[in-house]
Design an enzyme around this catalytic site. Structure first.
Site: not given
Ligand code: GLA
Length: 380
Positions: A32-33, A157, A35, A119, A168, A124, A218
């Site tokens: 997580e975090h 995005e 990418d 959410g 994602d 989505s 973020y």
């Molecule tokens: C969101 C972002 C992804 C990723 C995650 C955290 O989902 O869209 O690119 O950074 O947070 O892992």
């Protein structure tokens, strides 16, 4: 909303012959975090999805209907009107990105709907942007590959939301049944790892919160990791956090802002956990996988600081329960879901427990969703 319902609604609204597409939601097993830091992630597409019914319309107008919301929006094909609000802004952003790439955009009518909890942190929006881009690419035979489509989803995005990484979009395009995708976000290449869970299931508990600081927090995390990279680039010439080890990082501890230092430490540790998780999956070591999930949560909560009280509570509540191998917050954080690895017989008692304790503490019940892995976006 089912595929059949989407088709019926399309036919009732537009007098055209539609082509049908399915775009799944995603989960992230671990990573997580990482990418947007050139690291490793391990997501999967799952059996929650959006269905699109779509047809060229010769009207110079994009006619879009969100069936789950019972809303329609039209966008002029020249894109010279104000960008719409809400869900339609994602379509608009995809169209802008495609136009900038010089693609001749012919207008379409599109109805879509599905069963992705909004959410919940199951992306989505990636299903929406990548599903729409995939459908146009297919309809107009542009011959873009899946990676190019993922990048279009990401660029869309970036226009409307957070400065996300590619996880994602990659997951919803490259997902495969019974597999997780181990993506190297630097080389943008992937391997599949088998997800053989036996009597265990992937279960999401939705915190039912979305804290307002999520997007800016973020982007802040991203910035502080980039600042450390910038600093280390000047010092030792690295161009990616991927080239950094924990040992090397520690040599510069006193020269780096303490908070930023912790952020980068988390990223390097999480990358190691993804590699370990891949090994665990290969050997069917589910207990190890679960422990890695807990460790990931700990890092996200205490070191990277993207969790929240509600998510921490959901993880703490299952930690000592028999039948739960692992749990962690999933996605960007500050709300959304936890992902849990739970024995099939323990799901109901855990749900009951959480319904009660979460309600007592936060005055609501955490919606539960059980998921299985599924194929990425395609025609149906
Ligand atoms: C969101 C972002 C992804 C990723 C995650 C955290 O989902 O869209 O690119 O950074 O947070 O892992």
């Amino acid at each position: 909303m089912t595929l059949e319902e989407v088709v019926v609604a399309f036919n009732a609204t537009y007098n055209l012959e539609p082509v049908l597409f399915r775009a799944p939601a995603r989960i992230n097993l671990i990573g997580e975090h990482t990418d947007y830091n050139d690291g490793f992630v391990m997501p999967a597409a799952v059996d929650r999805q959006l269905f699109f019914a779509i047809a060229p319309n010769q009207k110079n107008l994009y006619e879009l209907t969100a069936l789950d919301m019972n809303e329609s929006v039209s966008i002029s094909a020249s894109l010279d009107t104000m960008p719409p609000q809400g869900w339609a802004k994602y379509f608009y952003a995809v169209l802008q990105v495609l136009k900038e790439q010089g693609l001749a955009l012919a207008s379409v009518s599109c109805a879509f709907g599905g069963n992705i909890p909004i959410g919940s942190g199951m992306s989505s929006s990636a299903a929406l942007t990548c599903g729409f881009a995939f459908a146009l690419n297919d309809l107009f035979d542009w011959k873009m590959d899946r990676l190019a489509l993922a990048k279009i989803g990401q660029a869309a995005e970036h226009r409307v939301g957070i400065k996300c990484g590619l996880m994602d979009q990659y997951a919803v395009l490259f997902g495969k049944e019974e597999q997780v995708v181990k993506l190297d976000c630097q080389s943008l290449t992937h391997e599949y790892a088998p997800l053989r869970l036996g009597d265990y299931r992937l279960v999401l508990f939705n915190s039912m919160v979305q804290h307002s600081l999520a997007d800016s927090a973020y982007n802040d995390r991203r910035k502080s990791c980039e600042a450390v990279l910038d600093f280390l680039h000047k010092k030792i010439g690295i161009t990616s956090l991927k080239a950094l080890t924990l040992e090397k990082l520690s040599e510069y501890e006193s020269a780096i802002d303490p908070v930023a230092y912790q952020r980068v430490r988390y990223v390097l540790e999480e990358n190691q956990r993804v590699v370990a998780a891949q090994k665990a999956l290969m050997t069917g070591a589910l207990t190890t996988l679960g422990q890695l999930m807990y460790a990931s949560h700990e890092g996200l909560s205490k070191v990277y600081e993207v969790s929240c009280e509600e998510l921490d509570f959901l993880v703490d509540q299952v930690r000592d329960e028999a039948g739960v191998l692992g749990a962690r917050m999933m996605g960007g954080g500050f709300g959304g879901c936890t992902l849990n690895l739970i024995h099939v017989d323990a799901i109901e008692p855990i749900q009951k427990k959480l319904n009660k304790s979460y309600d007592q503490k936060f005055g609501k019940k955490p919606a539960m969703t059980e998921v299985v892995t599924a194929n990425g976006i395609g025609r149906v």
